[in-house]
Design a protein around this motif. Sequence first.
Motif, PDB file in Angstrom:
ATOM      1  N   ALA A  65       4.783  -7.902  15.869  1.00  0.00           N
ATOM      2  CA  ALA A  65       5.388  -6.723  15.369  1.00  0.00           C
ATOM      3  C   ALA A  65       4.813  -6.257  13.893  1.00  0.00           C
ATOM      4  CB  ALA A  65       7.100  -6.856  15.276  1.00  0.00           C
ATOM      5  N   PHE A  66       4.736  -5.192  13.870  1.00  0.00           N
ATOM      6  CA  PHE A  66       4.258  -4.521  12.514  1.00  0.00           C
ATOM      7  C   PHE A  66       4.631  -3.194  12.172  1.00  0.00           C
ATOM      8  CE2 PHE A  66       1.359  -2.388  15.769  1.00  0.00           C
ATOM      9  CZ  PHE A  66       1.163  -1.235  14.682  1.00  0.00           C
ATOM     10  N   SER A  67       4.277  -2.559  11.086  1.00  0.00           N
ATOM     11  CA  SER A  67       4.605  -1.200  10.716  1.00  0.00           C
ATOM     12  C   SER A  67       3.326  -0.825  10.013  1.00  0.00           C
ATOM     13  CB  SER A  67       6.058  -1.154   9.997  1.00  0.00           C
ATOM     14  OG  SER A  67       5.959  -1.660   8.829  1.00  0.00           O
ATOM     15  N   GLN A  68       3.441   0.646  10.002  1.00  0.00           N
ATOM     16  CA  GLN A  68       2.285   1.319   9.148  1.00  0.00           C
ATOM     17  C   GLN A  68       3.134   2.435   8.142  1.00  0.00           C
ATOM     18  OE1 GLN A  68      -1.005   3.417  11.043  1.00  0.00           O
ATOM     19  NE2 GLN A  68      -2.139   3.135   9.233  1.00  0.00           N
ATOM     20  N   ILE A 109       6.583   5.948   2.243  1.00  0.00           N
ATOM     21  CA  ILE A 109       7.451   6.774   3.246  1.00  0.00           C
ATOM     22  C   ILE A 109       6.845   6.364   4.720  1.00  0.00           C
ATOM     23  CG2 ILE A 109       7.576   9.016   2.070  1.00  0.00           C
ATOM     24  CD1 ILE A 109       5.004   9.991   3.717  1.00  0.00           C
ATOM     25  N   SER A 110       7.384   6.190   5.843  1.00  0.00           N
ATOM     26  CA  SER A 110       7.049   5.808   7.158  1.00  0.00           C
ATOM     27  C   SER A 110       5.836   6.698   7.262  1.00  0.00           C
ATOM     28  CB  SER A 110       8.059   5.882   7.969  1.00  0.00           C
ATOM     29  OG  SER A 110       8.453   7.517   8.400  1.00  0.00           O
ATOM     30  N   TYR A 111       5.211   5.970   8.390  1.00  0.00           N
ATOM     31  CA  TYR A 111       4.081   6.682   9.015  1.00  0.00           C
ATOM     32  C   TYR A 111       4.405   7.844   9.713  1.00  0.00           C
ATOM     33  CZ  TYR A 111      -0.362   7.179  11.812  1.00  0.00           C
ATOM     34  OH  TYR A 111      -1.805   7.595  12.139  1.00  0.00           O
ATOM     35  N   ALA A 112       5.395   7.822  10.459  1.00  0.00           N
ATOM     36  CA  ALA A 112       5.965   9.210  11.082  1.00  0.00           C
ATOM     37  C   ALA A 112       6.078  10.195  10.261  1.00  0.00           C
ATOM     38  CB  ALA A 112       7.319   8.678  11.771  1.00  0.00           C
ATOM     39  N   GLU A 113       6.376   9.882   8.941  1.00  0.00           N
ATOM     40  CA  GLU A 113       7.121  10.714   8.000  1.00  0.00           C
ATOM     41  C   GLU A 113       5.560  11.502   7.315  1.00  0.00           C
ATOM     42  OE1 GLU A 113      11.043   9.945   5.791  1.00  0.00           O
ATOM     43  OE2 GLU A 113       9.476   8.463   5.599  1.00  0.00           O
ATOM     44  N   TYR A 130      -1.788  10.095  -0.620  1.00  0.00           N
ATOM     45  CA  TYR A 130      -1.312   8.876   0.020  1.00  0.00           C
ATOM     46  C   TYR A 130      -2.250   7.915   0.677  1.00  0.00           C
ATOM     47  CZ  TYR A 130       3.436  10.826   0.221  1.00  0.00           C
ATOM     48  OH  TYR A 130       4.851  11.192  -0.473  1.00  0.00           O
ATOM     49  N   ARG A 131      -1.989   6.539   0.351  1.00  0.00           N
ATOM     50  CA  ARG A 131      -2.841   5.524   1.005  1.00  0.00           C
ATOM     51  C   ARG A 131      -2.146   4.859   1.939  1.00  0.00           C
ATOM     52  NH1 ARG A 131      -2.283   2.560  -2.773  1.00  0.00           N
ATOM     53  NH2 ARG A 131      -0.949   0.953  -2.206  1.00  0.00           N
ATOM     54  N   LEU A 132      -2.531   4.735   3.265  1.00  0.00           N
ATOM     55  CA  LEU A 132      -2.152   3.996   4.410  1.00  0.00           C
ATOM     56  C   LEU A 132      -1.999   2.624   4.220  1.00  0.00           C
ATOM     57  CD1 LEU A 132      -3.277   6.416   7.363  1.00  0.00           C
ATOM     58  CD2 LEU A 132      -0.827   6.207   6.187  1.00  0.00           C
ATOM     59  N   TYR A 192      -2.562   6.536  17.988  1.00  0.00           N
ATOM     60  CA  TYR A 192      -1.674   6.894  17.021  1.00  0.00           C
ATOM     61  C   TYR A 192      -1.694   6.461  15.748  1.00  0.00           C
ATOM     62  CZ  TYR A 192       3.070   7.595  15.343  1.00  0.00           C
ATOM     63  OH  TYR A 192       4.293   7.853  14.517  1.00  0.00           O
ATOM     64  N   HIS A 193      -2.111   5.167  15.489  1.00  0.00           N
ATOM     65  CA  HIS A 193      -2.219   4.670  14.231  1.00  0.00           C
ATOM     66  C   HIS A 193      -3.533   5.028  13.580  1.00  0.00           C
ATOM     67  CE1 HIS A 193       1.576   2.660  13.970  1.00  0.00           C
ATOM     68  NE2 HIS A 193       1.558   2.385  15.103  1.00  0.00           N
ATOM     69  N   SER A 194      -3.704   5.025  12.332  1.00  0.00           N
ATOM     70  CA  SER A 194      -4.910   5.183  11.695  1.00  0.00           C
ATOM     71  C   SER A 194      -5.383   3.955  11.121  1.00  0.00           C
ATOM     72  CB  SER A 194      -4.831   6.524  10.669  1.00  0.00           C
ATOM     73  OG  SER A 194      -4.458   7.579  11.258  1.00  0.00           O
ATOM     74  N   GLY A 195      -6.908   3.833  11.225  1.00  0.00           N
ATOM     75  CA  GLY A 195      -7.505   2.902  10.374  1.00  0.00           C
ATOM     76  C   GLY A 195      -7.427   1.454  10.645  1.00  0.00           C
TER      77      GLY A 195
END
Length: 419
Positions: free
Chosen positions: A121-124, A133-137, A149-151, A218-221
């Motif tokens: 499980a992970f989050s970006q 802030i969340s990745y969705a935001e 922003y930096r991801l 969906y996710h970046s990088g």
Amino acid sequence: MAEWLKVFGLSFFSDKLASKSAKYGFVSIVLTIALAFAFFMFGFMAADTVPFASKYDSSAEYKQFVHNAFSSAELNIEIKDGLAQSNKTVNTYANNADKEKFARNGYNFIIDTRPFDTLIAFSQVAVKGDTEISYAEYLGLPDKDKESYRLEFRYTDKELELTSADTAEHEAFLSEISKEGADSYNKQAAEEYKKVKESNLTQTEYTKEIYFLYVKYYHSGFASALMGAKAPVLCDYYYLNFILGDNNSYLYMFDDICVGSFKTDNGIPAAFAGYYNGCKEGTLTADTADRFIKDVFYKSVKYSMSSYFTSAMQMAPAYVLIPVLGGFVLFLINKAVKSKSAQKFLECYKTVNSFAWFSALLTALITFALGFFVFARKLYLFMPLIFALIVVLRTAVFCITRRLKERAEREEPQEEESI
């Protein structure tokens, strides 16, 4: 041939033979470079590997820490078929109970023998200063605001469980970007999604492949530390949070690899990494701990040969260019003092190069000896300096002795005339 071998092999010890090296071709130069490469590679390898056992034996605090971990009644570690198997996961960084039981003398212990490619499980998140802030935001922000922003990816050691709801969410996203004419349309994603849907996969395989596409588009990088991984895996959690960090006092055991770092009683740093292949199978105990650590290191040296080869190649500018620079300096000196010896640059270069292979051998021997007293992997930085110093000193001796000899030859006729 005999004369060439004599000149090539003994020039370092004889100015007379070194002077003769100028008349031989480039075979000597090529052979010197090849020998220098071999000496640099095996000298560094010997300094990095041979002293390890003595360093480990002279690290009482680290050995006590390892023995404590392997003798715990709560922890059972077994080596079988080249893999480690453990009855529990231990992390003295993240768990205070583990820290009390397994951390000793400033050393930390991690053991997690789940497959390193286990999905986690992970989050970006997006970070700007102290704001997160969340990745969705983040995706909902205007493009101009996104630039500030930096991801970042935040990994956990929790195994990922893909539910039917998760798969439905992933399919909805992929369906949206597969619609021709839509603002979010992605032709490549649409083709890959269609291919997966038309493939003859089991439900479990299908769920994973849809998830992999979701992560990709969906996710970046995203880039995994584990080659070939299409989504965050257990390797990413441990590699980025612990192995890649500035920790230098530890023992980490994973499913197929063990890594450690410690200091000897005299404060000399040492580090190791290796696989379990070749280690004696069975349950690890305090009695087998020392042999196990040494086997992990020495049985895996063959896997590090490419690293030693690369290191020797990276040092090539030293053992190739230093004789060239030395020859150029000798050429300038000969011109300045009007020496009768080598007058051309190529002759001067061949003379200095005749010292190079033995200088490389001495460099390897000195590096090997120093490996018992310093952190061997730092010696990689100093080998070119040691080599340069030896070549410079030997060339200086050649210049001085030749200069003195020529001066004596010029003064000798004058003495005979006065008699």
